[in-house]
Every structure is written in structure tokens, then in C-alpha cells.
Design a protein around this motif. Structure first.
Motif, PDB file in Angstrom:
ATOM      1  N   PRO A  46       0.865  -1.285   0.051  1.00 34.09           N
ATOM      2  CA  PRO A  46      -0.053   0.164  -0.053  1.00 34.09           C
ATOM      3  C   PRO A  46       1.396   1.093  -0.198  1.00 34.09           C
TER       4      PRO A  46
ATOM      5  N   VAL B 267       1.549   2.138  -3.744  1.00 31.83           N
ATOM      6  CA  VAL B 267       0.939   2.343  -4.682  1.00 31.83           C
ATOM      7  C   VAL B 267       0.960   3.790  -4.165  1.00 31.83           C
ATOM      8  N   ASP B 268       0.407   3.844  -2.815  1.00 28.55           N
ATOM      9  CA  ASP B 268       0.328   5.215  -2.256  1.00 28.55           C
ATOM     10  C   ASP B 268       1.036   6.357  -3.104  1.00 28.55           C
TER      11      ASP B 268
ATOM     12  N   GLY C 164       0.885   7.119  -6.809  1.00 28.85           N
ATOM     13  CA  GLY C 164      -0.533   7.409  -6.957  1.00 28.85           C
ATOM     14  C   GLY C 164       0.256   8.998  -7.396  1.00 28.85           C
TER      15      GLY C 164
ATOM     16  N   TYR D 261      -3.680  11.201  -7.805  1.00 29.82           N
ATOM     17  CA  TYR D 261      -4.761  11.522  -6.938  1.00 29.82           C
ATOM     18  C   TYR D 261      -5.507  13.224  -7.656  1.00 29.82           C
TER      19      TYR D 261
ATOM     20  N   TRP E 120      -9.353   7.461  -8.233  1.00 27.74           N
ATOM     21  CA  TRP E 120      -8.683   7.058  -7.493  1.00 27.74           C
ATOM     22  C   TRP E 120      -7.412   6.973  -5.589  1.00 27.74           C
ATOM     23  N   ASP E 121      -8.462   8.079  -5.082  1.00 30.86           N
ATOM     24  CA  ASP E 121      -7.973   8.055  -3.740  1.00 30.86           C
ATOM     25  C   ASP E 121      -9.004   6.940  -3.189  1.00 30.86           C
TER      26      ASP E 121
ATOM     27  N   ASN F 265      -7.623   3.399  -3.958  1.00 31.43           N
ATOM     28  CA  ASN F 265      -6.573   2.857  -2.801  1.00 31.43           C
ATOM     29  C   ASN F 265      -7.034   2.840  -1.434  1.00 31.43           C
ATOM     30  N   HIS F 266      -8.417   4.040  -1.043  1.00 31.35           N
ATOM     31  CA  HIS F 266      -8.934   3.184   0.325  1.00 31.35           C
ATOM     32  C   HIS F 266      -9.161   1.671   1.167  1.00 31.35           C
TER      33      HIS F 266
ATOM     34  N   ASN G  34      -6.140  -0.925   0.045  1.00 34.94           N
ATOM     35  CA  ASN G  34      -4.750  -0.492   0.627  1.00 34.94           C
ATOM     36  C   ASN G  34      -5.042  -1.658   1.687  1.00 34.94           C
TER      37      ASN G  34
END
Length: 224
Positions: free
Chosen positions: A104, A107-108, A111, A117, A123-124, A127-128, A131
């Protein structure tokens, strides 16, 4: 000759963690690759003037992310040292869980590097969800190898740990971007974003809990 058995970590004082098999060698190399790719991008973000990194605390991330990514093996090494000192058997390091916990962060950071983002509206949220499924999956493997049973308890504990981590992350974002910073749209926008992030993070944790609980553990695979 008797067939080989998984590494056992039980001791004479009572039941210990479940037997654990050594992970494939590629998993350790994958952890190293993820760590290097993440740190490299963090360094670029912290020491460059590129607009996608502005105001996103990459200096603090450069200090914190590598430690968080390696927290699992660092704790495991300390635990193995204590067990070796007591002349107790110790299993392999949890590289698979480490990889799931580290991914994660990559990935963060990626991004942010690719400006996803701001360029991709979903995308956000993705991610949550994804991830936290990865992060909670790593936690679930640690709980499983630590002997958490039965399966429903493992799924519940995995989801609970993931939910707590999601709350902790949102508190960190609140402190960074709201309490001591500024957020676009004011507190109303931040409130709605936080609730959505928490819901997606908890959903990802629940998915991870179900997957880990349904996945055959190392003991079952080793005895087949």
C-alpha cells in the motif's frame, strides 16, 4: 524417512503459533523491490520541486514510510532473538505478510508520482479499498500464524485490526491537513471525505478477513 513438516513454534509452556512454512524466495526479493521503489520516489518527492508533491508532506513520509513498511520483520526479528535466547524454536520471518503491508505504501507514493490523485477522480477511493484490503490481509496472516482460531474469529479480528488502522490513518490525515494545515473545500468537504475513506477502508478490511479466514493455513497445506 519421515516426510518433512512445517516449522513449529509451539513450546512446552502451552500452545504456540500455528506451524508456518517458509515463503518462496521471490517474496523476499519482492519486498526489497517494493521498498527500494517506494524510497526512491519518496526521495524525489521530498527533494524536488515537482508540483504533484507540493504540500503533501513527503519529507515526513520519507522518514516514516520505510519504518512502517519494515515494522513487521523488525518485530519478528526481535521476537526470534528472544526465542533463540530461550532455546525455543522460531519460524521463518513473515515475508508474505511484510509484502502485503508494504505494497500500500508503494501504491500511495506511485499515485502521487503519477499525479493520479488529482487526475483520476476515483483513484483515492480505490486506494482506500484496495490498500486496506492488502494491509489487513498482512495483519490477518500474522494473526493466523499467531494461532488465532477458529476461522470466524480470525476473520473478525482481521477486519477489526484493519478498521482500527483505517481510523488511525484518518486521524493522521486530520492532524496533517486540517488541524495543522489547510484542506480544499473546508471542514465540510473534509468530513465527507473522511467518512467515505473510513467506509471503504473498513470494507477492504472485511474482504481481507474473509479471504484470510477461507485460505488454507500453512499447517493444513503441510499435512496434505
Amino acid at each position: 524417512m519421515a516426510p518433512s513438516t512445517p516449522t513449529a513454534t509451539a513450546d512446552a509452556t502451552g500452545p504456540g503459533p500455528a506451524p508456518t512454512r517458509h515463503p518462496a524466495r521471490w517474496v523476499r526479493w519482492a519486498v526489497l523491490g517494493v521498498l527500494l521503489a517506494t524510497v526512491g520516489q519518496l526521495a524525489v518527492g521530498a527533494f524536488s520541486d515537482l508540483p504533484q508533491f507540493a504540500g503533501k508532506g513527503f519529507g515526513a513520509r520519507l522518514a516514516a514510510y520505510p519504518v512502517l513498511m519494515l515494522l513487521v520483520p523488525l518485530v519478528a526479528v526481535g521476537r526470534r532473538a528472544r526465542r533463540n535466547h530461550r532455546h525455543l524454536p522460531a519460524g521463518p520471518l513473515p515475508w508474505t505478510a511484510t509484502l502485503l503491508v508494504a505494497l500500500p505504501f508503494l501504491v500511495d507514493v506511485t499515485g502521487n508520482t503519477l499525479d493520479l490523485y488529482d487526475a483520476v477522480t476515483w483513484w483515492d477511493d480505490a486506494n482506500h479499498l484496495v490498500n486496506w484490503a492488502l494491509l489487513s490481509g498482512g495483519a490477518g496472516l500474522l494473526l493466523r500464524d499467531g494461532g488465532v482460531r477458529p476461522r470466524w474469529a480470525l476473520a473478525l479480528c482481521t477486519a477489526g485490526v484493519g478498521a482500527l488502522l483505517a481510523v488511525g490513518w484518518e486521524l493522521g490525515e486530520w492532524a496533517t491537513f486540517i488541524r495543522f494545515g489547510e484542506v480544499d473545500g473546508g471542514l465540510a468537504a473534509a468530513y465527507g471525505d473522511t467518512l467515505g475513506d473510513l467506509a471503504l477502508g473498513c470494507l477492504g478490511a472485511v474482504v481481507a478477513g474473509v479471504v484470510v479466514a477461507r485460505r488454507p493455513d500453512a499447517a493444513a497445506r503441510g499435512s496434505s
